[in-house]
Design a protein around this motif. Structure first.
Motif, PDB file in Angstrom:
ATOM      1  N   VAL A 198       1.763  16.212  73.152  1.00  0.00           N
ATOM      2  CA  VAL A 198       2.568  16.801  71.703  1.00  0.00           C
ATOM      3  C   VAL A 198       2.623  18.427  72.126  1.00  0.00           C
ATOM      4  O   VAL A 198       1.577  19.186  72.341  1.00  0.00           O
ATOM      5  N   ALA A 235       7.638  20.879  66.222  1.00  0.00           N
ATOM      6  CA  ALA A 235       6.535  19.708  67.238  1.00  0.00           C
ATOM      7  C   ALA A 235       7.841  19.061  67.618  1.00  0.00           C
ATOM      8  O   ALA A 235       8.691  18.474  67.290  1.00  0.00           O
ATOM      9  N   SER A 236       7.424  18.163  69.241  1.00  0.00           N
ATOM     10  CA  SER A 236       8.331  17.481  70.283  1.00  0.00           C
ATOM     11  C   SER A 236       6.669  16.753  70.712  1.00  0.00           C
ATOM     12  O   SER A 236       5.798  16.599  70.717  1.00  0.00           O
ATOM     13  N   LYS A 287      13.453  17.683  60.819  1.00  0.00           N
ATOM     14  CA  LYS A 287      13.803  18.659  61.995  1.00  0.00           C
ATOM     15  C   LYS A 287      12.104  18.594  62.590  1.00  0.00           C
ATOM     16  O   LYS A 287      11.642  20.107  63.887  1.00  0.00           O
ATOM     17  N   ASN A 288      11.012  18.822  61.794  1.00  0.00           N
ATOM     18  CA  ASN A 288      10.054  18.109  62.757  1.00  0.00           C
ATOM     19  C   ASN A 288       9.358  19.155  63.455  1.00  0.00           C
ATOM     20  O   ASN A 288       8.545  19.852  64.480  1.00  0.00           O
ATOM     21  N   THR A 289       9.584  20.051  62.026  1.00  0.00           N
ATOM     22  CA  THR A 289       8.879  21.271  61.992  1.00  0.00           C
ATOM     23  C   THR A 289       8.064  21.286  60.970  1.00  0.00           C
ATOM     24  O   THR A 289       7.928  21.877  59.755  1.00  0.00           O
ATOM     25  N   THR A 296       4.215  12.591  68.240  1.00  0.00           N
ATOM     26  CA  THR A 296       3.336  13.072  66.842  1.00  0.00           C
ATOM     27  C   THR A 296       3.632  12.564  66.242  1.00  0.00           C
ATOM     28  O   THR A 296       3.515  12.339  64.713  1.00  0.00           O
ATOM     29  N   ARG A 334       6.840  21.159  55.121  1.00  0.00           N
ATOM     30  CA  ARG A 334       7.212  20.740  56.356  1.00  0.00           C
ATOM     31  C   ARG A 334       8.591  20.113  55.943  1.00  0.00           C
ATOM     32  O   ARG A 334       8.943  20.348  54.886  1.00  0.00           O
ATOM     33  N   TRP A 360      -0.972  15.068  56.558  1.00  0.00           N
ATOM     34  CA  TRP A 360       0.633  14.159  56.648  1.00  0.00           C
ATOM     35  C   TRP A 360       0.676  13.340  55.393  1.00  0.00           C
ATOM     36  O   TRP A 360       1.302  12.835  55.131  1.00  0.00           O
ATOM     37  N   THR A 401       0.567  12.020  63.237  1.00  0.00           N
ATOM     38  CA  THR A 401       0.428  13.300  63.044  1.00  0.00           C
ATOM     39  C   THR A 401      -1.021  13.267  61.719  1.00  0.00           C
ATOM     40  O   THR A 401      -0.895  11.787  60.726  1.00  0.00           O
ATOM     41  N   ASN A 416      10.633  17.361  57.859  1.00  0.00           N
ATOM     42  CA  ASN A 416      10.263  15.553  58.789  1.00  0.00           C
ATOM     43  C   ASN A 416      11.047  15.555  59.136  1.00  0.00           C
ATOM     44  O   ASN A 416      10.843  15.816  60.452  1.00  0.00           O
TER      45      ASN A 416
END
Length: 128
Positions: A2, A24-25, A76-78, A28, A72, A53, A31, A74
């Motif tokens: 990750v 995050a990339s 954008k995974n941010t 993931t 968060r 999460w 999580t 979701n």
């Protein structure tokens, strides 16, 4: 693996606001929680906030309650850390961290060892 990339730090006057982002990339999908820690010069790394999460529960250290908000996106995974009413004592390097190991070992997800991935950090400086 990750990868975590923080952004949004900077210099702000006391009472100002900043929003930190943690993108995050990688793998993931497993999580359990994402947290923010900070480290001021000459001090240890301390817990700031976290989000679970599975149920979106959020946690904060006492000194930032009512001023900081973790959230968060979701799609954008941010994960974000909105910081309002900043104080000089908030000056630190802020680190994003993520756990793919297990759910939090403490009731507030504040245990540093629970997290197995860390970003490089972003500097936040609050002037008086």
């Amino acid at each position: 693996q990750v990868q975590l990339v923080e952004s949004g730090g900077g210099l702000v006057q006391a009472g100002g606001t900043l929003r930190l982002s943690c993108a995050a990339s990688g793998r993931t999908g497993s999580t359990y929680a994402v947290g923010w820690f900070r480290q001021a010069p000459g001090k240890g790394r301390e817990f700031v906030s976290a989000i679970r999460w599975d149920d979106d529960r959020t946690y904060y250290t006492d000194s930032v309650k009512g001023r900081f908000t973790i959230s968060r996106d979701n799609a954008k995974n941010t994960v974000y850390l909105q910081m309002n009413s900043l104080k000089p004592e908030d000056t630190a390097v802020y680190y994003c961290t993520l756990s793919t190991q297990y759910y939090c070992s403490s009731s507030d997800c504040s245990v540093r060892e629970d997290y197995n991935y860390w970003g490089q950090g972003t500097q936040v400086t609050v002037s008086s």
